[in-house]
Design an enzyme around this catalytic site. Structure first.
Site, PDB file in Angstrom:
ATOM      1  N   HIS A   1     -48.494  -9.683  90.559  1.00  0.00           N
ATOM      2  CA  HIS A   1     -47.070  -9.508  90.777  1.00  0.00           C
ATOM      3  C   HIS A   1     -46.186 -10.079  89.365  1.00  0.00           C
ATOM      4  O   HIS A   1     -45.239 -10.153  89.532  1.00  0.00           O
ATOM      5  CB  HIS A   1     -46.499  -9.918  92.122  1.00  0.00           C
ATOM      6  CG  HIS A   1     -45.061  -9.455  92.492  1.00  0.00           C
ATOM      7  ND1 HIS A   1     -44.161 -10.241  92.841  1.00  0.00           N
ATOM      8  CD2 HIS A   1     -44.710  -8.052  92.721  1.00  0.00           C
ATOM      9  CE1 HIS A   1     -43.187  -9.521  93.268  1.00  0.00           C
ATOM     10  NE2 HIS A   1     -43.499  -8.222  93.176  1.00  0.00           N
TER      11      HIS A   1
ATOM     12  N   ASP B   1     -44.020 -12.947  69.662  1.00  0.00           N
ATOM     13  CA  ASP B   1     -44.546 -14.074  68.568  1.00  0.00           C
ATOM     14  C   ASP B   1     -44.674 -15.338  69.255  1.00  0.00           C
ATOM     15  O   ASP B   1     -44.819 -16.204  68.325  1.00  0.00           O
ATOM     16  CB  ASP B   1     -43.462 -13.854  67.513  1.00  0.00           C
ATOM     17  CG  ASP B   1     -43.405 -12.798  66.667  1.00  0.00           C
ATOM     18  OD1 ASP B   1     -44.194 -11.780  66.748  1.00  0.00           O
ATOM     19  OD2 ASP B   1     -42.344 -12.615  65.675  1.00  0.00           O
TER      20      ASP B   1
ATOM     21  N   ASP C   1     -30.080 -29.234  95.115  1.00  0.00           N
ATOM     22  CA  ASP C   1     -28.962 -30.287  94.991  1.00  0.00           C
ATOM     23  C   ASP C   1     -28.239 -30.014  93.590  1.00  0.00           C
ATOM     24  O   ASP C   1     -27.956 -31.111  93.056  1.00  0.00           O
ATOM     25  CB  ASP C   1     -29.840 -31.566  94.899  1.00  0.00           C
ATOM     26  CG  ASP C   1     -30.619 -31.810  95.977  1.00  0.00           C
ATOM     27  OD1 ASP C   1     -30.055 -31.264  97.221  1.00  0.00           O
ATOM     28  OD2 ASP C   1     -31.558 -32.667  96.234  1.00  0.00           O
TER      29      ASP C   1
ATOM     30  N   LYS D   1     -44.358 -11.251  86.217  1.00  0.00           N
ATOM     31  CA  LYS D   1     -43.669 -10.421  85.216  1.00  0.00           C
ATOM     32  C   LYS D   1     -43.499 -11.213  83.853  1.00  0.00           C
ATOM     33  O   LYS D   1     -42.593 -12.365  83.943  1.00  0.00           O
ATOM     34  CB  LYS D   1     -42.245 -10.075  85.890  1.00  0.00           C
ATOM     35  CG  LYS D   1     -42.426  -8.960  86.651  1.00  0.00           C
ATOM     36  CD  LYS D   1     -42.209  -9.344  87.885  1.00  0.00           C
ATOM     37  CE  LYS D   1     -42.085  -8.338  88.905  1.00  0.00           C
ATOM     38  NZ  LYS D   1     -42.159  -8.694  90.434  1.00  0.00           N
TER      39      LYS D   1
ATOM     40  N   HIS E   1     -33.148  -8.004  94.350  1.00  0.00           N
ATOM     41  CA  HIS E   1     -34.455  -8.150  93.753  1.00  0.00           C
ATOM     42  C   HIS E   1     -34.909  -9.531  93.117  1.00  0.00           C
ATOM     43  O   HIS E   1     -35.813  -9.935  92.719  1.00  0.00           O
ATOM     44  CB  HIS E   1     -35.021  -7.288  92.821  1.00  0.00           C
ATOM     45  CG  HIS E   1     -36.490  -7.029  92.681  1.00  0.00           C
ATOM     46  ND1 HIS E   1     -37.130  -7.301  91.329  1.00  0.00           N
ATOM     47  CD2 HIS E   1     -37.182  -6.254  93.560  1.00  0.00           C
ATOM     48  CE1 HIS E   1     -38.250  -6.698  91.708  1.00  0.00           C
ATOM     49  NE2 HIS E   1     -38.598  -6.338  92.755  1.00  0.00           N
TER      50      HIS E   1
ATOM     51  N   LYS F   1     -35.434 -13.565  92.798  1.00  0.00           N
ATOM     52  CA  LYS F   1     -36.392 -14.401  93.642  1.00  0.00           C
ATOM     53  C   LYS F   1     -35.983 -16.002  92.976  1.00  0.00           C
ATOM     54  O   LYS F   1     -36.412 -15.946  91.903  1.00  0.00           O
ATOM     55  CB  LYS F   1     -37.843 -14.140  93.467  1.00  0.00           C
ATOM     56  CG  LYS F   1     -38.076 -12.677  93.839  1.00  0.00           C
ATOM     57  CD  LYS F   1     -38.663 -11.922  92.755  1.00  0.00           C
ATOM     58  CE  LYS F   1     -39.267 -10.452  92.885  1.00  0.00           C
ATOM     59  NZ  LYS F   1     -38.631  -9.658  93.931  1.00  0.00           N
TER      60      LYS F   1
END
Length: 514
Positions: A175, A182, A416, A177, A409, A411
């Site tokens: 999952h 470079d 604090d 991404k 979508h 996450k």
């Protein structure tokens, strides 16, 4: 009839049993030649030269910028591909066969034509029908495509049978991404490659979040990519399907034609007109510099690692230990489970302000996941946890038991007002135990302030419903976009049929798969 049913059940059991006994032999072999990230040079590429004075002024620090806007996120990827002179390492769960997918594929091809080495690693669960395009890219001498945990059978009923036979091993997906240019620039977060993630599909109210990194922490992302690329789960696509090099020319012509049509130009004009995209193009971004930024990930063969200490979930959970003033969570798929619920309730009892933004049922494309969340909703509300559910805006993706396309979508979490996380990790059992996940951990007040503002924006009355308990104990949804707030007694914008299906699914023992 019963005889045929019996034979069918026997065949199914035999198929699954053979998969369990022969799982390692059924999995395609990793035959790719090992390779590693190309090391950054002081002034080899335009990116090297442009970043050199900034890195020299901030030794040991990484520059980071949150990218909540889809147009900005597209612009950052396209710009880094155009500036790249050495390498592009791209790791994604999904790469859609749509406008944005084609536009970015064209940028990748153009970079390869300049001599840039491209390594593209995709999870195979969503590549059905993409083999011709992926094989065409793989035919380029500077592009190599590998698939994570792939199917031997590439199409038709045989692929379906293999899914049944290898159910337990196929259930583990990558999952992650990451877009790395470079070895100097990395984009890490929740976005796959597709129209909805980059504001190219204006029929849905889609919200996601990336973090743009420049500097030392990019080496973390590169090391993670190398671990996955060289793992036994990554198989070259050419080993799964015969190559036809002439397809590359047809693909390039098709991409050029689509990228020049009216729809593409309208989208690219919107990107160019975005104020923050213009600041990116003019090198006018003001990133936060910090020495406390790291990129972390699960191991490539997560489910085969008996020691969970190297997994991402325990590392994230450790941030919730201790005494806190505020814990704010954003998760599109939120299934806290018994342990997670106990942790959040314990924080709330200790005086911590605990808030969660997640999808409403109408905005969630996966009713099965929402059914897992609603089991814990009353308990969380009773314990003082603030819950906000994102509204549905306009048409939403077709609902299915499992899939992707929810309105929210992002996450992330912020603690604090001082430290936080942005990545691919959902607060659900699948992210914790089945899928590999990655993201950016930081301990920096400026980044935390920006992330906290994103949480507050998502929790605004215009974007979300606030939940509370009614007099009879049932959840109520407050529509705060009107005054006085409208009190809703049922899942807002969700019809009785969807509510019923979700409730029925909640009775099934499938929480570990959500």
């Amino acid at each position: 009839m019963m005889i045929w049913l019996g034979w069918g059940l026997f065949a199914l059991v035999l198929l699954v049993t053979s998969g369990l006994l022969l799982a390692d032999r059924l999995t395609p072999r990793a035959t790719g030649t090992p390779s590693t990230a190309l090391p950054p040079e002081p002034a080899q590429t335009p990116i090297d030269r442009e970043l050199a004075p900034y890195l020299a002024a901030h030794p040991g620090e990484t520059a980071a910028t949150l990218l909540p806007d889809g147009l900005d996120a597209f612009a950052a990827r396209a710009a880094s591909a155009r500036l790249a002179g050495r390498s592009l390492d791209l790791q994604y769960y999904m790469w859609h066969d749509d406008l944005v997918g084609h536009l970015l594929a064209r940028e990748v091809y153009a970079a390869a034509e300049r001599g840039v080495r491209v390594r593209l690693l995709l999870d195979d669960i969503n590549t059905k029908g993409l083999d011709p395009a992926l094989l065409a890219l793989d035919a380029h001498p500077n592009i190599e495509v590998r698939l994570y945990n792939p199917f031997r059978n590439r199409r038709g009923v045989w692929r379906l049978l293999e899914m049944v036979q290898r159910f337990f091993s196929v259930n583990h997906r990558m999952h992650n991404k990451a877009w790395i240019a470079d070895g100097r620039i990395a984009l890490v977060g929740g976005r796959n490659i597709g129209d909805e993630y980059f504001d190219a599909n204006r029929s849905v109210n889609f919200r996601d979040l990336d973090m743009l990194l420049l500097g030392p922490a990019v080496a973390d992302a590169s090391a993670i990519f190398d671990d996955f690329w060289n793992s036994s789960a990554a198989v070259p696509i050419e080993a799964l399907n015969p190559q036809t090099p002439e397809n590359l020319h047809r693909l390039v012509a098709a991409l050029a034609h689509e990228c020049a049509d009216a729809a593409a130009q309208v989208y690219l004009d919107r990107v160019a007109a975005s104020p923050s995209a213009q600041r990116l193009a003019n090198r006018e971004l003001s990133p936060h510099w910090s020495a406390s930024i790291t990129v972390a990930s699960d191991p490539p063969l997560k489910t085969k690692a008996a020691d969970r200490s190297g997994w991402l979930q325990p590392r994230l959970a450790a941030h919730l230990d201790g005494v806190h003033s505020e814990v704010l969570l954003i998760s599109p798929y939120f299934v806290p489970g018994k342990q997670g619920t106990a942790t959040l309730l314990g924080l709330a009892r200790g005086g911590t302000r605990v808030g969660v933004v997640t999808n409403s049922l109408a905005a969630n494309d996966v009713p099965a996941v929402h059914s897992g969340y609603e089991r814990y909703r009353r308990q969380l509300l009773d314990g003082g946890v603030g819950l906000f559910e994102i509204r549905r805006r306009g048409p939403v993706a077709t609902h299915g038991l499992f899939g992707s396309g929810a309105s929210l979508h992002t996450k992330a979490f912020v603690i604090d007002g001082a430290r936080g996380f942005v990545g691919s990790f959902n607060l659900d059992p699948r992210s914790a135990n089945l899928n590999t996940e990655m993201g950016v951990l930081f301990d920096d007040a400026s980044l935390a302030r920006d992330l906290r503002q994103e949480y507050l924006r998502l929790a605004m009355p215009e974007l979300s419903y606030q939940l509370r308990r009614g007099a009879d104990g049932s959840p109520q949804w407050l529509d705060r976009s009107v005054q006085p707030p409208l009190v809703l007694e049922h899942e807002p914008e969700a019809g009785w049929w969807l509510r019923t299906i979700t409730r029925l699914i909640s009775w099934l023992p499938i929480e570990s798969q959500l």
